[in-house]
Design an enzyme around this catalytic site. Structure first.
Site, PDB file in Angstrom:
ATOM      1  N   ASP A  83      -4.804   3.851  -1.721  1.00  0.00           N
ATOM      2  CA  ASP A  83      -5.881   4.182  -0.791  1.00  0.00           C
ATOM      3  C   ASP A  83      -6.417   5.581  -1.020  1.00  0.00           C
ATOM      4  O   ASP A  83      -5.751   6.568  -0.706  1.00  0.00           O
ATOM      5  CB  ASP A  83      -5.363   4.073   0.647  1.00  0.00           C
ATOM      6  N   GLY A 122      -8.712   4.546   7.309  1.00  0.00           N
ATOM      7  CA  GLY A 122      -8.347   5.953   7.469  1.00  0.00           C
ATOM      8  C   GLY A 122      -6.848   6.171   7.587  1.00  0.00           C
ATOM      9  O   GLY A 122      -6.348   7.189   7.124  1.00  0.00           O
ATOM     10  N   PHE A 123      -6.163   5.216   8.186  1.00  0.00           N
ATOM     11  CA  PHE A 123      -4.729   5.423   8.431  1.00  0.00           C
ATOM     12  C   PHE A 123      -3.968   4.108   8.317  1.00  0.00           C
ATOM     13  O   PHE A 123      -4.509   3.052   8.656  1.00  0.00           O
ATOM     14  CB  PHE A 123      -4.512   5.994   9.841  1.00  0.00           C
ATOM     15  N   GLY A 172       1.099  -2.171   4.192  1.00  0.00           N
ATOM     16  CA  GLY A 172       1.642  -0.828   4.124  1.00  0.00           C
ATOM     17  C   GLY A 172       2.900  -0.679   4.955  1.00  0.00           C
ATOM     18  O   GLY A 172       4.021  -0.805   4.459  1.00  0.00           O
ATOM     19  N   MET A 184     -11.672  -5.499   5.900  1.00  0.00           N
ATOM     20  CA  MET A 184     -10.707  -4.617   6.561  1.00  0.00           C
ATOM     21  C   MET A 184     -10.398  -5.127   7.961  1.00  0.00           C
ATOM     22  O   MET A 184     -11.284  -5.509   8.721  1.00  0.00           O
ATOM     23  CB  MET A 184     -11.241  -3.184   6.624  1.00  0.00           C
ATOM     24  N   GLY A 214      -0.554   1.832   9.484  1.00  0.00           N
ATOM     25  CA  GLY A 214       0.224   1.693  10.712  1.00  0.00           C
ATOM     26  C   GLY A 214      -0.582   1.326  11.944  1.00  0.00           C
ATOM     27  O   GLY A 214      -0.104   1.459  13.064  1.00  0.00           O
ATOM     28  N   SER A 269       0.844  -1.194   0.000  1.00  0.00           N
ATOM     29  CA  SER A 269       0.000   0.000   0.000  1.00  0.00           C
ATOM     30  C   SER A 269       0.878   1.243   0.000  1.00  0.00           C
ATOM     31  O   SER A 269       1.652   1.487   0.930  1.00  0.00           O
ATOM     32  CB  SER A 269      -0.888   0.001   1.246  1.00  0.00           C
ATOM     33  N   MET A 288     -12.152   4.680  -0.353  1.00  0.00           N
ATOM     34  CA  MET A 288     -12.775   4.942   0.943  1.00  0.00           C
ATOM     35  C   MET A 288     -13.465   6.298   0.823  1.00  0.00           C
ATOM     36  O   MET A 288     -13.030   7.306   1.403  1.00  0.00           O
ATOM     37  CB  MET A 288     -11.704   4.908   2.044  1.00  0.00           C
ATOM     38  N   HIS A 291      -1.454  -1.278  -4.073  1.00  0.00           N
ATOM     39  CA  HIS A 291      -2.735  -0.887  -3.479  1.00  0.00           C
ATOM     40  C   HIS A 291      -2.700   0.621  -3.254  1.00  0.00           C
ATOM     41  O   HIS A 291      -1.767   1.151  -2.657  1.00  0.00           O
ATOM     42  CB  HIS A 291      -2.886  -1.653  -2.160  1.00  0.00           C
ATOM     43  N   ASP A 336      -6.886  -6.237   4.627  1.00  0.00           N
ATOM     44  CA  ASP A 336      -6.230  -4.932   4.567  1.00  0.00           C
ATOM     45  C   ASP A 336      -6.186  -4.294   5.941  1.00  0.00           C
ATOM     46  O   ASP A 336      -7.227  -3.967   6.513  1.00  0.00           O
ATOM     47  CB  ASP A 336      -7.007  -4.041   3.571  1.00  0.00           C
ATOM     48  N   GLY A 337      -4.968  -4.096   6.437  1.00  0.00           N
ATOM     49  CA  GLY A 337      -4.767  -3.383   7.696  1.00  0.00           C
ATOM     50  C   GLY A 337      -3.974  -4.194   8.699  1.00  0.00           C
ATOM     51  O   GLY A 337      -4.381  -5.286   9.076  1.00  0.00           O
ATOM     52  N   GLY A 338      -2.820  -3.657   9.087  1.00  0.00           N
ATOM     53  CA  GLY A 338      -2.024  -4.303  10.135  1.00  0.00           C
ATOM     54  C   GLY A 338      -1.432  -5.642   9.747  1.00  0.00           C
ATOM     55  O   GLY A 338      -1.144  -6.475  10.618  1.00  0.00           O
ATOM     56  N   HIS A 354      -8.437   1.357  -3.706  1.00  0.00           N
ATOM     57  CA  HIS A 354      -9.347   1.186  -2.573  1.00  0.00           C
ATOM     58  C   HIS A 354     -10.053   2.514  -2.309  1.00  0.00           C
ATOM     59  O   HIS A 354      -9.452   3.457  -1.790  1.00  0.00           O
ATOM     60  CB  HIS A 354      -8.516   0.732  -1.363  1.00  0.00           C
ATOM     61  N   MET A 368      -9.014   8.475  -0.069  1.00  0.00           N
ATOM     62  CA  MET A 368      -9.839   8.884   1.084  1.00  0.00           C
ATOM     63  C   MET A 368     -10.373  10.289   0.864  1.00  0.00           C
ATOM     64  O   MET A 368      -9.623  11.178   0.443  1.00  0.00           O
ATOM     65  CB  MET A 368      -8.994   8.874   2.351  1.00  0.00           C
TER      66      MET A 368
HETATM   67  C1  DX5 Z   1      -6.200   1.909   5.785  1.00  0.00           C
HETATM   68  C2  DX5 Z   1      -5.855   1.502   4.380  1.00  0.00           C
HETATM   69  C3  DX5 Z   1      -4.813   0.443   4.322  1.00  0.00           C
HETATM   70  C4  DX5 Z   1      -3.492   0.833   4.944  1.00  0.00           C
HETATM   71  C5  DX5 Z   1      -2.663  -0.379   5.180  1.00  0.00           C
HETATM   72  O1  DX5 Z   1      -7.305   2.739   5.762  1.00  0.00           O
HETATM   73  O2  DX5 Z   1      -6.992   1.007   3.698  1.00  0.00           O
HETATM   74  O3  DX5 Z   1      -4.630   0.000   2.989  1.00  0.00           O
HETATM   75  O4  DX5 Z   1      -2.784   1.731   4.143  1.00  0.00           O
HETATM   76  O5  DX5 Z   1      -1.536  -0.019   5.914  1.00  0.00           O
HETATM   77  P1  DX5 Z   1      -0.971  -0.943   7.087  1.00  0.00           P
HETATM   78  O6  DX5 Z   1      -0.545  -2.229   6.435  1.00  0.00           O
HETATM   79  O7  DX5 Z   1       0.170  -0.160   7.635  1.00  0.00           O
HETATM   80  O8  DX5 Z   1      -2.080  -1.160   8.079  1.00  0.00           O
HETATM   81 ZN    ZN Z   2      -6.553   0.008   1.743  1.00  0.00          ZN
END
Ligand code: DX5
Ligand code: ZN
Length: 230
Positions: free
Chosen positions: A39, A146-147, A201, A141, A149, A12, A72, A37, A179-181, A70, A41
């Protein structure tokens, strides 16, 4: 036996240095990324603003990797054409957004692009299940959008397994994205639950060489994939 898609890694770019995106794209390619990927927003659907079609087009000009966009955003139907034109291969929209899901699926397919349907960590899998037979990807998700990390939410794993079951029954070739963490540790669990597409990411771009990070993640998803319930 159901034939599922091969396991793929999609770094990402949200976690990369935006002032040096071309370097991040090159590093991800060199490290063997299967897709990128992106993102998007809008500051309404999520409490953050990232970028729009112009940036997607700039990345498109630098790589042949599939671009997984993606969205959002509150009104995906209004923007799918712009993101397709910018070079998005798969347009992933949220079922919690305002557009009518069946209409978004139709619109994206009419453009000739692939479509993904996403749910937030607090949404039930029943929101996405009715679309399982006609989408190219389901995205679950594992952090609140939104973020980058944030910490992986393990409580979404049963939803991954449920989505897996549904796809195996109706559309086994579709991707199941998480997706996420995602880290080497959480990737094993997600793959075991049946995910096939891993968005990552921070674990790719926020420390250490990108190629070594991707190698570690690759080993993890392969390990989890071997233990996947079938
Ligand atoms: C969060 C995004 C993710 C994010 C993943 O809203 O949709 O794609 O960038 O980043 P990590 O892998 O750091 O959670
Ligand atoms: Zn994403």
């Amino acid at each position: 036996m159901v034939v599922r898609p091969r396991l793929r890694l999609a770094p990402s770019l949200l976690s990369a240095d935006f002032a040096a995106l071309a370097d991040a794209v090159r590093a991800a390619e060199a490290g063997g990324a299967d897709a990128l990927h992106l993102d998007v927003m809008d500051g309404h659907f999520v409490p953050n603003i990232s970028f729009g079609p112009t940036l997607v087009a700039a990345v498109r000009a630098r790589t042949k990797l599939p671009l997984d966009v993606h969205l959002m955003i509150e009104e995906p139907l209004r923007y799918v054409e712009a993101f397709h034109r910018a070079g998005g291969d798969t347009l992933v929209f949220h079922l919690e957004a305002r557009s009518e899901p069946a209409e978004v699926v139709r619109a994206v397919h009419a453009l000739g692009a692939q479509v993904g349907a996403a749910i937030r960590p607090d949404s039930p899998v029943s929101l996405v299940a009715p679309l399982a037979d006609r989408v190219d990807q389901i995205l679950v998700m594992s952090v609140h959008p939104g973020f980058s990390g944030q910490k992986f939410l393990p409580e979404v794993l049963p939803k991954v397994a449920a989505a897996r079951e549904r796809l195996d029954e109706t559309n086994p070739k579709a991707d199941l994205s998480i997706d996420g963490g995602i880290t080497a540790a959480t990737a094993v669990d997600a793959a075991r639950a049946g995910a096939t597409f891993f968005v990552c990411g921070n674990s790719v771009f926020s420390g250490g060489p990108v190629d070594a990070n991707l190698r570690r993640l690759r080993a993890a998803v392969e390990e989890g994939g071997r233990g996947a319930v079938r």
